[in-house]
Design a protein around this motif. Sequence first.
Motif, short mmCIF file in Angstrom:
data_model
loop_
_atom_site.label_atom_id
_atom_site.label_comp_id
_atom_site.label_asym_id
_atom_site.label_seq_id
_atom_site.Cartn_x
_atom_site.Cartn_y
_atom_site.Cartn_z
N ASP A 1 -2.10 6.31 0.90
CA ASP A 1 -2.52 7.70 0.89
C ASP A 1 -4.00 7.79 0.53
OD1 ASP A 1 -2.03 10.46 1.16
OD2 ASP A 1 -1.67 10.69 -0.99
N PHE A 2 -4.43 6.90 -0.35
CA PHE A 2 -5.84 6.85 -0.72
C PHE A 2 -6.68 6.28 0.42
CE2 PHE A 2 -9.51 4.67 -2.59
CZ PHE A 2 -10.10 5.72 -3.27
N PHE A 3 -6.17 5.22 1.09
CA PHE A 3 -6.88 4.64 2.24
C PHE A 3 -7.23 5.72 3.26
CE2 PHE A 3 -4.54 0.27 2.02
CZ PHE A 3 -5.38 -0.12 1.01
N THR A 4 -6.27 6.61 3.50
CA THR A 4 -6.40 7.60 4.56
C THR A 4 -6.82 8.96 4.01
OG1 THR A 4 -4.03 8.07 4.42
CG2 THR A 4 -4.72 6.42 6.03
N ARG A 5 -7.47 8.95 2.88
CA ARG A 5 -7.88 10.19 2.20
C ARG A 5 -8.67 11.08 3.15
NH1 ARG A 5 -10.53 5.78 0.75
NH2 ARG A 5 -12.80 5.76 0.76
N GLU A 6 -8.49 12.39 2.96
CA GLU A 6 -9.10 13.36 3.86
C GLU A 6 -10.49 13.77 3.38
OE1 GLU A 6 -7.99 17.60 6.09
OE2 GLU A 6 -6.66 16.77 4.54
N SER B 1 0.81 -1.22 0.00
CA SER B 1 0.00 0.00 0.00
C SER B 1 0.84 1.27 0.00
CB SER B 1 -0.94 0.01 1.21
OG SER B 1 -0.20 0.12 2.42
N ARG B 2 2.14 1.12 0.22
CA ARG B 2 3.03 2.29 0.25
C ARG B 2 3.91 2.41 -0.99
NH1 ARG B 2 1.11 1.29 4.93
NH2 ARG B 2 1.01 2.87 6.58
N ILE B 3 3.63 1.58 -1.99
CA ILE B 3 4.34 1.69 -3.27
C ILE B 3 3.93 2.99 -3.94
CG2 ILE B 3 4.59 0.71 -5.58
CD1 ILE B 3 4.15 -2.06 -4.31
N GLU B 4 4.92 3.79 -4.36
CA GLU B 4 4.62 5.10 -4.94
C GLU B 4 4.85 5.15 -6.44
OE1 GLU B 4 6.45 8.29 -2.81
OE2 GLU B 4 5.54 7.72 -0.89
N ASP B 5 5.22 4.02 -7.05
CA ASP B 5 5.32 3.96 -8.50
C ASP B 5 3.96 4.34 -9.10
OD1 ASP B 5 6.87 2.72 -11.03
OD2 ASP B 5 4.77 2.06 -11.07
N ILE B 6 3.95 5.31 -10.01
CA ILE B 6 2.70 5.88 -10.51
C ILE B 6 1.78 4.83 -11.11
CG2 ILE B 6 1.68 7.47 -12.17
CD1 ILE B 6 4.12 9.27 -11.78
N SER B 7 2.30 4.00 -11.99
CA SER B 7 1.45 3.03 -12.68
C SER B 7 0.89 1.99 -11.70
CB SER B 7 2.22 2.35 -13.80
OG SER B 7 3.39 1.70 -13.30
N ILE B 8 1.74 1.52 -10.75
CA ILE B 8 1.29 0.50 -9.80
C ILE B 8 0.26 1.06 -8.84
CG2 ILE B 8 2.00 -1.02 -7.91
CD1 ILE B 8 4.69 -1.34 -9.31
N LYS B 9 0.57 2.23 -8.26
CA LYS B 9 -0.37 2.78 -7.25
C LYS B 9 -1.69 3.17 -7.89
CE LYS B 9 -0.02 7.52 -7.93
NZ LYS B 9 -1.11 8.53 -8.00
#
Length: 290
Positions: free
Chosen positions: A72-77, A33-41
């Motif tokens: 980051d999406f999981f914890t979206r504001e 869930s913390r992978i920041e590669d654009i295509s993967i995330k």
Amino acid sequence: MKKNLKKLINQFKITLFYIAPLHFISSLTFRASRIEDISIKNFLIKIYISIFKISLDEYKIKNIEEYKSLNDFFTRELDLTFRNKLDSSNNIISPCDGTIAGYGEIEENTFIHAKKQKYSVAELINEKKDIIKEGNFINIYLEPKDCHRIYMPCDASLNKITHIPGSLYSVAPYATKGINKLYSKNERVVLNFSNDNFNMYLVMVGAVNVGCISLSDYGIVAPSKQRSSVIEFKDKEDVKYYKKGQEIGMFNLGSTVILLISKIDSPWSEKMGVNKKILIRDEILKPTNF
């Protein structure tokens, strides 16, 4: 026939929980869930949205490209303009979005969940003495599609943070009914608050894929590799005061929040009901004696 089949499937899932390496699975989720590669995330976020039918209309960031990772999406504001406005009344409000799994009275240091599950308050919050013998409780289940941020139900001071290691069983309704005293078995973080009128415990219960619980002012408290078991604020200058509606922490994925409040003269909101949806800032209790 369908009902019996559903029961069999749920029982099979519960059996799997007893044998599956839940902490290992959750650690893999933590990393993925913390992978920041654009295509993967972006791919992971799109799958998550599709599975759980998520709409971003009520959230501050509506474009998935702007999220750094799946976490980051999981914890979206949430955009809190979509929730009730805060007021100066002394009411106690919901700390999160979710579904009411149970609510009622605490009597002789115990409360009943799902009609048959009897919980000891002292055991749940990991205290040797009876802290709340009489009072109120509410259990709110956060689904994966819900906002995962937690907010203050009232004005109060934080006196103690306790991390309690444990299992990571699912906290979906079928599991909480099928696994005896599940909430007292799972990993959880207990926040002890107080004000001039009552004591309050806010219990953040972890679950499979929810092995990470963080607090806004103290960072990651669970998993256990990154925590102190107890943080107690004995000096007045160390005690932190929180205002009603202030953000205090967050989960990864959905889980459960249990709110325990010592006895006060306060009726439940008429909107309360088991299996009903409740939102951040919705009224839970309205004290009449202060």
